[in-house]
Design an enzyme around this catalytic site. Sequence first.
Site, short mmCIF file in Angstrom:
data_model
loop_
_atom_site.label_atom_id
_atom_site.label_comp_id
_atom_site.label_asym_id
_atom_site.label_seq_id
_atom_site.Cartn_x
_atom_site.Cartn_y
_atom_site.Cartn_z
N LYS A 126 38.81 0.96 -76.02
CA LYS A 126 38.52 1.83 -77.17
C LYS A 126 39.30 3.12 -76.96
O LYS A 126 39.28 3.67 -75.86
CB LYS A 126 37.01 2.09 -77.21
CG LYS A 126 36.56 3.20 -78.15
CD LYS A 126 35.06 3.10 -78.39
CE LYS A 126 34.34 4.41 -78.13
NZ LYS A 126 32.88 4.32 -78.36
N LYS A 150 40.02 7.08 -78.48
CA LYS A 150 39.51 8.14 -79.33
C LYS A 150 40.63 8.55 -80.28
O LYS A 150 41.79 8.68 -79.85
CB LYS A 150 39.09 9.34 -78.48
CG LYS A 150 37.91 9.04 -77.56
CD LYS A 150 36.64 8.81 -78.36
CE LYS A 150 35.44 8.62 -77.45
NZ LYS A 150 34.20 8.46 -78.21
N ASP A 196 37.71 5.18 -82.12
CA ASP A 196 36.50 5.98 -82.35
C ASP A 196 36.88 7.42 -82.73
O ASP A 196 37.51 8.12 -81.94
CB ASP A 196 35.65 5.99 -81.07
CG ASP A 196 34.31 6.70 -81.24
OD1 ASP A 196 34.04 7.21 -82.35
OD2 ASP A 196 33.54 6.74 -80.26
N GLU A 230 35.18 3.26 -85.34
CA GLU A 230 33.85 3.83 -85.09
C GLU A 230 33.73 5.24 -85.66
O GLU A 230 34.59 6.09 -85.43
CB GLU A 230 33.63 3.85 -83.58
CG GLU A 230 32.24 4.27 -83.13
CD GLU A 230 32.06 4.06 -81.63
OE1 GLU A 230 32.64 3.10 -81.07
OE2 GLU A 230 31.36 4.87 -81.01
O1 OSB Z 1 31.37 8.39 -79.19
O2 OSB Z 1 31.02 6.67 -78.02
C1 OSB Z 1 31.16 7.89 -78.09
C2 OSB Z 1 31.13 9.43 -74.60
C3 OSB Z 1 30.43 10.59 -74.85
C4 OSB Z 1 30.01 10.86 -76.13
C5 OSB Z 1 30.29 9.99 -77.16
C6 OSB Z 1 30.98 8.82 -76.92
C7 OSB Z 1 31.44 8.56 -75.62
C8 OSB Z 1 32.27 7.41 -75.25
C9 OSB Z 1 32.27 7.01 -73.79
O3 OSB Z 1 33.02 6.86 -76.01
C10 OSB Z 1 31.58 5.73 -73.50
C11 OSB Z 1 31.34 5.57 -72.02
O4 OSB Z 1 32.24 5.07 -71.34
O5 OSB Z 1 30.27 5.97 -71.53
MG MG Z 2 31.30 6.85 -80.57
#
Ligand code: OSB
Ligand code: MG
Length: 371
Positions: A163, A165, A190, A215
């Site tokens: 995934k 960002k 995401d 996402e």
């Molecule tokens: O949006 O999924 C999210 C981490 C902190 C806050 C929000 C998110 C995330 C992650 C990390 O995407 C997921 C992980 O590896 O714990």
């Molecule tokens: Mg998320």
Amino acid sequence: MAFRITRVTAFHVRMPLVHPFETSFGLEEVKDSVLVRVTADGVDGWGESPVHARPFYSADDVTTVWHVLRDHVAPWLVGRELEGPHGLPPDLAGVRGHRFARAGVECAIADLAARRAGVPLYRYWGGTRDRIPVGVSIGIQPTVDDLVERVAGFVAQGYGRVKIKIKPGWEVEPLEAIRARFPDLMLYADANAAYTLGDADVLASLDRFDLALIEQPLAHDDLVDHARLQARMRTPVCLDESLAGLAASRAAIRLGAAGAINIKIPRMGGPVDSRRLAEIARRLGIPVFCGGMLETGVGRAHNMALATLDGFSLPGDISAADRYWAEDIVDPAAVLGDDGCLALSDRPGIGVDVVESRVEACAVDRLTVDA
Ligand code: OSB
Ligand code: MG
């Protein structure tokens, strides 16, 4: 087998991440979290509220979690007879909202109940698999080349799903570069609420990258515009931030706003409602994965247990411990298998030992409430 809670302990911990994590809402180099321990008849159960230091993912932050635990939930809990997490009232201690705080406590009670019953937590929840496929969530990187190298590194480690960002201006190029090198890799993107419906054209153009899902592209509390966006694109629109609890999640599904679902235990207010949502989604054929919040080994063990349930049809954001920490606070730390899976422990409860000396070493605040 009812049990009486005699003590609630909480630790506010602060741990350095092995790699800074950048999302559309900010950069983190250390992770705060609140660990919760409940004790009954000398048996401990552990949970985690993996909240952030600042209220940028949701309204919760360390200060609000601490306040709700100290002033409301812990005093309500001590001295109380419980059957287990299912016996808890929906408005735990009369508290509305504050789902991160309640989730940590509910997790601790579930661990305690499973330990007392002598069964692994994932069996306690009715999980059927003892290995779960997982992925890795990669933050925004300084350059597209850095990102592709980072993806390559995780793929080489055995992760079968990545995934990334995204945020406005950091989506088309990064996805193009990843797809050029990894045409078949299972990919999520995401946005952590960084776009508006006015960006629908660029978002719909991401359909060509064959993402398994996109996402939370739109506002953290929006449902209606996500439904509109979903009507305009083929890629499943997956909700994260917007699904604050079961009622919002049901509304999202009914509106057609949830083409896929990220279930996070803290955002749902605990594992019980997380499990209910997974079951609703399973019946409706909506793809689900278990999300993460950069948990310590305690929260990770809870996520792993939940992700063994049938409804979790997609690989979760539950990476091996070394993706987050130089040294996790639990033994054994989660390691990625050759098959891109994490293995569940056969031991009762969460199946890992919390190493208290390590918890103490990174604790910046502690609280104890006795019966
Ligand atoms: O949006 O999924 C999210 C981490 C902190 C806050 C929000 C998110 C995330 C992650 C990390 O995407 C997921 C992980 O590896 O714990
Ligand atoms: Mg998320």
